[in-house]
Design a protein around this motif. Structure first.
Motif, PDB file in Angstrom:
ATOM      1  N   ALA A 126      37.264  38.790  34.388  1.00  0.00           N
ATOM      2  CA  ALA A 126      37.214  37.730  36.519  1.00  0.00           C
ATOM      3  C   ALA A 126      37.496  39.041  36.770  1.00  0.00           C
TER       4      ALA A 126
ATOM      5  N   SER B 243      34.688  39.944  39.762  1.00  0.00           N
ATOM      6  CA  SER B 243      34.860  40.123  41.503  1.00  0.00           C
ATOM      7  C   SER B 243      34.292  40.759  41.844  1.00  0.00           C
ATOM      8  N   GLU B 244      34.488  42.019  41.535  1.00  0.00           N
ATOM      9  CA  GLU B 244      33.682  43.413  42.231  1.00  0.00           C
ATOM     10  C   GLU B 244      32.771  43.755  42.326  1.00  0.00           C
TER      11      GLU B 244
ATOM     12  N   LEU C 122      32.654  38.600  45.205  1.00  0.00           N
ATOM     13  CA  LEU C 122      33.576  37.788  45.702  1.00  0.00           C
ATOM     14  C   LEU C 122      35.147  38.042  45.959  1.00  0.00           C
ATOM     15  N   ASN C 123      35.869  38.068  47.284  1.00  0.00           N
ATOM     16  CA  ASN C 123      37.291  37.615  46.777  1.00  0.00           C
ATOM     17  C   ASN C 123      38.258  37.573  45.664  1.00  0.00           C
ATOM     18  N   SER C 124      38.431  38.419  45.018  1.00  0.00           N
ATOM     19  CA  SER C 124      39.391  38.723  44.025  1.00  0.00           C
ATOM     20  C   SER C 124      40.906  37.528  43.697  1.00  0.00           C
TER      21      SER C 124
ATOM     22  N   ILE D 263      39.278  33.352  44.163  1.00  0.00           N
ATOM     23  CA  ILE D 263      39.161  32.603  43.330  1.00  0.00           C
ATOM     24  C   ILE D 263      39.665  32.775  41.767  1.00  0.00           C
ATOM     25  N   LEU D 264      40.463  33.521  41.634  1.00  0.00           N
ATOM     26  CA  LEU D 264      41.105  34.281  40.595  1.00  0.00           C
ATOM     27  C   LEU D 264      42.486  32.930  40.628  1.00  0.00           C
TER      28      LEU D 264
ATOM     29  N   PRO E 108      34.126  34.474  37.283  1.00  0.00           N
ATOM     30  CA  PRO E 108      35.576  35.080  37.961  1.00  0.00           C
ATOM     31  C   PRO E 108      36.522  33.104  37.793  1.00  0.00           C
ATOM     32  N   PHE E 109      35.784  32.173  38.760  1.00  0.00           N
ATOM     33  CA  PHE E 109      36.695  31.667  38.583  1.00  0.00           C
ATOM     34  C   PHE E 109      36.711  30.605  37.390  1.00  0.00           C
TER      35      PHE E 109
END
Length: 219
Positions: free
Chosen positions: A24, A28-29, A33-35, A38-39, A171-172
């Motif tokens: 994830a 994301s990277e 995305l904002n890891s 999101i995680l 990732p989500f």
């Protein structure tokens, strides 16, 4: 029988980190995305879903004084949820090859598929062994463990068809599945193994190491 809970718990905890959260972060990277956001949100929602399911199970079985059924179905649900994003990952890999997206080639996609297929063996055990402990027959425990993976090929087809859109939400979904699995380990499997002392702790660690090696050792 508590040793089976310990072994399954170790497998599930390792899968949550190495099969779900680690990919994830990487995805994301790749897609920008904002890891952390999101995680964290996905993980929390996965936990909340299992809390809701746990409450539902308690209502069903409160008159039967039987906690085993509830625990078994919590494990089944968490592993099944975990198989959905794994299938999506495979589909995205092959969809990326066809569409010329990213760095995936056919060899990389096949190796990814092989690694997920191999790690599914101990994951299936983490369902079948607790079911057998809780009184299910060998045949029924095996078949339910196999059935939990049916969502994986369906998800793979979906991932291949919607490669760009699925990649953005992967990732989500991975974090969501990780949250569900960690909840089951912490709330159901670890308490069940604690009164056996160092033996179950050691078996838990063996399960974790086995899953970790299978997940990262062949990639």
């Amino acid at each position: 029988m508590k040793c089976l809970s310990a072994f399954a718990g170790g497998i599930m905890l390792a899968a949550a980190f190495w099969s779900l959260l680690n990919p994830a972060v990487e995805i994301s990277e790749e897609v920008g995305l904002n890891s952390p956001l999101i995680l964290s949100s996905g993980f929390l929602l996965g936990v909340l879903l299992l809390i809701g399911f746990d409450y539902f199970c308690k209502k069903i079985y409160e008159k039967k004084d039987n906690n085993y059924y509830k625990r078994s179905w919590l494990v089944i649900l968490s592993i099944t949820i975990h198989n959905i994003p794994e299938g999506l990952i495979v589909g995205v890999a092959f969809g990326s090859v066809v569409n010329g997206i990213g760095n995936y080639g056919i060899i990389e996609a096949l190796l990814l598929t092989l690694s997920i297929a191999i790690q599914n063996f101990p994951e299936g055990c983490s369902i079948s062994l607790p079911l057998r402990r809780d009184g299910y027959s060998n045949k029924k425990s095996f078949l339910i463990g196999q059935a939990s993976a049916l969502v994986e090929p369906i998800s793979a087809v979906l991932g291949a068809l919607l490669v760009m859109k699925i990649q953005l939400i992967l990732p989500f979904l991975l974090a969501f599945a990780a949250g569900a699995m960690v909840f089951v380990v912490v709330s159901e499997l670890v308490p069940d193994m604690n009164d056996k002392g160092y033996l179950t702790t050691f078996i838990f660690i063996i399960g974790f190491i086995l899953m970790m090696v299978l997940d990262i050792g062949i990639k």
